[in-house]
Design a protein around this motif. Structure first.
Motif, PDB file in Angstrom:
ATOM      1  N   GLN A   9      -6.327 -49.082  -8.877  1.00 10.52           N
ATOM      2  CA  GLN A   9      -6.415 -49.839  -7.686  1.00 10.52           C
ATOM      3  C   GLN A   9      -6.670 -51.502  -8.127  1.00 10.52           C
ATOM      4  N   TRP A  13      -0.178 -55.480  -8.738  1.00 18.94           N
ATOM      5  CA  TRP A  13       0.800 -54.644  -8.165  1.00 18.94           C
ATOM      6  C   TRP A  13       1.730 -54.259  -8.990  1.00 18.94           C
ATOM      7  N   TRP A  17       3.182 -50.592 -10.363  1.00 16.19           N
ATOM      8  CA  TRP A  17       4.617 -50.313  -9.870  1.00 16.19           C
ATOM      9  C   TRP A  17       5.058 -49.562 -11.234  1.00 16.19           C
ATOM     10  N   SER A 107       7.977 -47.816  -5.815  1.00 15.08           N
ATOM     11  CA  SER A 107       7.714 -48.644  -4.968  1.00 15.08           C
ATOM     12  C   SER A 107       7.086 -47.806  -3.638  1.00 15.08           C
ATOM     13  N   SER A 110       3.502 -47.094  -5.183  1.00  9.52           N
ATOM     14  CA  SER A 110       2.487 -48.250  -5.410  1.00  9.52           C
ATOM     15  C   SER A 110       2.034 -48.937  -3.795  1.00  9.52           C
ATOM     16  N   THR A 111       2.741 -48.408  -2.978  1.00 10.99           N
ATOM     17  CA  THR A 111       2.262 -49.052  -1.644  1.00 10.99           C
ATOM     18  C   THR A 111       1.938 -48.039  -0.685  1.00 10.99           C
TER      19      THR A 111
END
Length: 155
Positions: A9, A13, A17, A107, A110-111
């Protein structure tokens, strides 16, 4: 495990990813290679007939979209990647499905995927309303999918 998640965390990003992408490529590619190994052993033991060879060629030609879409599912991607190996889908064609599929998977995870996972963990840590809401959402989606499938089969 929570230490790894907390560390991820804090990553930018893109690095998170990229980590998810590498995991997806290695896991799916490894599953594909297991299928190829099984097929190589079977083909040496007994040569497939012409119909089987024709089907292997057809799936090898049209299979990459199935590989890509499998990354949007839960529980199907392993079977599809193994099947791609079992039918001996050529490596370049397999990569045409693997790369975009792994990018989609990375994607998502990671979101929104990681957020859902963290919500589930929070629910397990004494916040039962979060877990109940997540379970209700899954139940609603499963019910809608079941009804849609049932209608399609009854038509």
């Amino acid at each position: 495990m929570s230490g790894v998640i907390e560390q991820m965390q804090s990553w930018p990003w893109f690095w998170a990813w990229l980590g998810f992408f590498v995991v997806a490529v290695l896991r799916a590619g490894g599953t594909y290679l297991i299928g190829r190994g099984v097929t190589a052993g079977l083909v040496q033991w007994r040569r497939p007939n012409e119909r089987v060879l024709a089907m292997m060629d057809r799936v090898g030609r049209w299979g990459p979209p199935a590989v890509t879409v499998s990354f949007l599912t839960v529980g199907v991607q392993t079977a599809v990647n193994l099947a791609a190996g079992l039918i001996a889908m050529p490596w370049p064609r397999y990569l045409m499905g693997l790369i975009p599929g792994a990018a989609l998977w990375a994607s998502i995870w990671s979101t929104i995927g990681m957020a859902a996972f963290m919500a589930a963990l929070a629910g397990l840590r004494g916040e039962p309303l979060v877990l109940v809401a997540l379970a209700a959402g899954i139940l609603i989606v499963a019910t809608l999918m079941w009804r849609s499938r049932r209608r399609a089969h009854s038509s």
